[in-house]
Design an enzyme around this catalytic site. Structure first.
Site, PDB file in Angstrom:
ATOM      1  N   HIS A   1     -77.674  60.088 149.425  1.00 50.69           N
ATOM      2  CA  HIS A   1     -76.534  59.216 149.127  1.00 50.69           C
ATOM      3  C   HIS A   1     -76.705  58.497 147.794  1.00 50.69           C
ATOM      4  O   HIS A   1     -76.444  57.293 147.687  1.00 50.69           O
ATOM      5  CB  HIS A   1     -76.297  58.236 150.277  1.00 50.69           C
TER       6      HIS A   1
ATOM      7  N   ARG B   1     -64.804  72.722 148.418  1.00 51.86           N
ATOM      8  CA  ARG B   1     -64.263  72.880 149.772  1.00 51.86           C
ATOM      9  C   ARG B   1     -63.535  71.621 150.229  1.00 51.86           C
ATOM     10  O   ARG B   1     -62.493  71.694 150.876  1.00 51.86           O
ATOM     11  CB  ARG B   1     -65.392  73.215 150.759  1.00 51.86           C
TER      12      ARG B   1
ATOM     13  N   ARG C   1     -53.577  78.255 105.029  1.00 50.20           N
ATOM     14  CA  ARG C   1     -53.196  77.017 105.718  1.00 50.20           C
ATOM     15  C   ARG C   1     -51.694  76.991 106.031  1.00 50.20           C
ATOM     16  O   ARG C   1     -51.271  76.346 106.987  1.00 50.20           O
ATOM     17  CB  ARG C   1     -53.564  75.796 104.866  1.00 50.20           C
TER      18      ARG C   1
ATOM     19  N   ASP D   1     -56.748  73.910 113.757  1.00 52.24           N
ATOM     20  CA  ASP D   1     -55.552  74.747 113.684  1.00 52.24           C
ATOM     21  C   ASP D   1     -54.304  73.864 113.609  1.00 52.24           C
ATOM     22  O   ASP D   1     -54.181  72.893 114.360  1.00 52.24           O
ATOM     23  CB  ASP D   1     -55.482  75.657 114.915  1.00 52.24           C
TER      24      ASP D   1
ATOM     25  N   LYS E   1     -41.900  74.383 124.614  1.00 49.49           N
ATOM     26  CA  LYS E   1     -40.733  73.508 124.798  1.00 49.49           C
ATOM     27  C   LYS E   1     -39.514  74.335 125.187  1.00 49.49           C
ATOM     28  O   LYS E   1     -38.723  73.936 126.046  1.00 49.49           O
ATOM     29  CB  LYS E   1     -40.451  72.737 123.508  1.00 49.49           C
TER      30      LYS E   1
END
Length: 510
Positions: free
Chosen positions: A274, A213, A63, A125, A137
């Site tokens: 539709h 598209r 850890r 994690d 950063k």
């Protein structure tokens, strides 16, 4: 502090040995951990342990291993700041110039149906995201890669001897997208475990499936993103067997067709235009169901989308090929059916397992926000039907009423739907008043309305819809009830001998 260093710690080992060789050839010293270090060493590549850098052992079952100033100072130091560089020298800390990290497989872990909560927690994690964020950063000085797909581009920069600032910025942005996605998965999982339905903030995360598209119209750009946990009975998980890429409108209509066909256990076919159903039929076979759906509105089905909840066989395929359709959706297609339908160049064939249920939240964006609600999946089995009129519906009328009620909730409000003999015969969708919707459905049905039934997605505010139903020859009506003028509609039904059933449940669809 002249030699460049790369820190590599990955859960996904894809391509990592080849990348480590590229670092070695470029004279970059490699630092690594655990299984990643072992894989690199076994390839004959020299690698330092993170413990050699931190002078501190990995503890707590791994850890804690990279959460150390010798790692994070090496990542965050700004090269152009003399005070930063002096601090590194004073503390004997080496710069880290490259970070190659991907994270514990949290998504894969919680996707397992029998995952234990403790296993999920252990796959959150901590050190990985911290290193990624620190490197991203400081991307002006550090190149950070989170996706194996970017390894080739990185290897090219190693050969050329320089990484462009534009590439470093792009990779850093990808890191923050990746960690945000990862954190959202963790947050949503724990929120579900805590049984909080509407917490103070919500983060939704989606994965890019394809750039389309265009959007609803050619002047609008669009893309399709799928949920991280899209259920297999969704368009996002469909297997396309044939035809060109789906359009924005295809996806909307296909989703609507799937939602309707999932309503039925028995063989059913749905035609959509539709996002509204233009024809729905059920029968003893897929062929009978499709024939009823086609007969419901043979004009509107042209250029539409058809979904069937049974395998498409030769007989159904022969019928489908007779008209132009954008998409056919089914759980499977026989080999002969594929051969028949694939002769049509532009038709899309999609295989989707069609399961009932799969409750999901529905999101609707508005300017400045999003609306969230449960999917409208209440089945008729959860509804107590009451007959409000003197006459009760016949057995066949009740069967058709229930059929119509399963479909009307998928029609845009105000919605009126007419049905007879287990097929739709008229649909009035998206009207500003209910009697207007009824008139459209009745006009579409024509003479077929005689002896048919009517379903309404919400109550009748006045008895004018009953009047229109009587004039068309409708014999039974199903609606939620609950209007202050219900008695007017009941009285009118009794006057004309129309049976009316109340469900007590409204199905607006805006």
């Amino acid at each position: 502090m002249t030699n460049k260093r790369a820190l590599i710690s990955v859960s996904d080992k894809t391509g990592i040995v080849e990348l480590a060789k590229a670092f070695q050839e470029a004279g970059v010293e490699i630092i690594s951990t655990g299984g990643t270090k072992k894989a690199i060493e076994e390839a004959g590549i020299e690698v330092l342990s993170v413990s050699d850098v931190t002078h501190f052992p990995e503890i707590l079952d791994g850890r804690v291993k990279t959460l150390h100033p010798n790692v994070h100072a090496g990542l965050l130091a700004k090269r152009e700041e003399s005070a930063h560089m002096e601090a590194l020298q004073e503390n004997d800390i080496h710069l880290i110039d490259y970070v190659i990290v991907n994270l514990y497989p949290f998504k894969e872990t919680i996707s397992k149906p029998d995952v234990a909560f403790d296993d999920a927690i252990e796959n959150i994690d901590i050190g990985g995201p911290a290193m990624l964020r620190a490197a991203a950063k400081n991307h002006n000085d550090v190149t950070v890669v989170v996706d194996p797909k970017d390894y080739d581009e990185l290897k090219n920069t190693l050969k050329s001897g320089a990484s462009s600032k534009e590439l470093q910025k792009r990779l850093a942005a990808k890191v923050f997208r990746h960690t945000a996605h990862y954190d959202a998965l963790v947050a949503n999982y724990l929120t579900e475990q805590a049984e909080e339905k509407y917490p103070e903030t919500r983060t939704f995360t989606f994965e890019h499936q394809e750039t389309l598209r265009y959007g609803e119209n050619p002047h609008q750009s669009a893309a399709f993103y799928r949920s991280a946990f899209a259920n297999e009975s969704s368009l996002a998980q469909a297997h396309q067997l044939h035809g060109k890429a789906l359009s924005y409108n295809n996806i909307q209509d296909g989703d609507a067709a799937l939602a309707i066909v999932k309503e039925f256990d028995q063989p059913a076919a749905v035609a959509v235009k539709h996002t509204n159903p233009c024809g729905v039929g059920v029968g003893e076979s897929a062929l009978e169901a499709y024939e009823r759906a086609y007969e419901a509105d043979p004009v509107s089905i042209f250029g539409g989308i058809v979904a069937v909840n049974r395998e498409i066989d030769t007989d159904v395929a022969e019928k489908l090929r007779e008209i132009f359709l954008e998409i056919v959706i089914a759980p499977s297609f026989s080999e002969q059916a594929k051969e028949i339908l694939m002769q049509k160049k532009n038709i899309r064939l999609l295989e989707v397992p069609i399961h009932q249920g799969n409750q999901e939240e529905k999101l609707h964006t508005v300017n400045g926000g999003v609306l969230i609600q449960d999917e409208d999946q209440f089945p008729l089995s959860d509804v107590e039907l009451t007959v409000a009129t003197t006459r009760e519906p016949s057995t066949q009328e009740m069967k058709d009423l229930k059929f119509a009620w399963q479909i009307v909730k998928h029609v845009k409000s105000n919605a009126i739907l007419l049905a007879k003999d287990q097929k739709t015969i008229g649909v009035g969708a998206g009207q500003m008043n209910r009697v207007g919707a009824a008139k459209i459905a009745i006009e579409q049905a024509g003479e077929k309305a005689q002896g048919g039934v009517m379903a309404s997605d919400a109550f009748f505010p006045m008895d004018d819809t009953v009047e229109a139903a009587h004039q068309a020859g409708i014999k039974a009506i199903i609606q939620p009830g609950g209007s202050i003028r219900d008695e007017d509609s009941i009285k009118k039904c009794d006057e004309y001998g129309i049976a009316m059933v109340f469900t007590g449940m409204r199905h607006f669809k805006h």
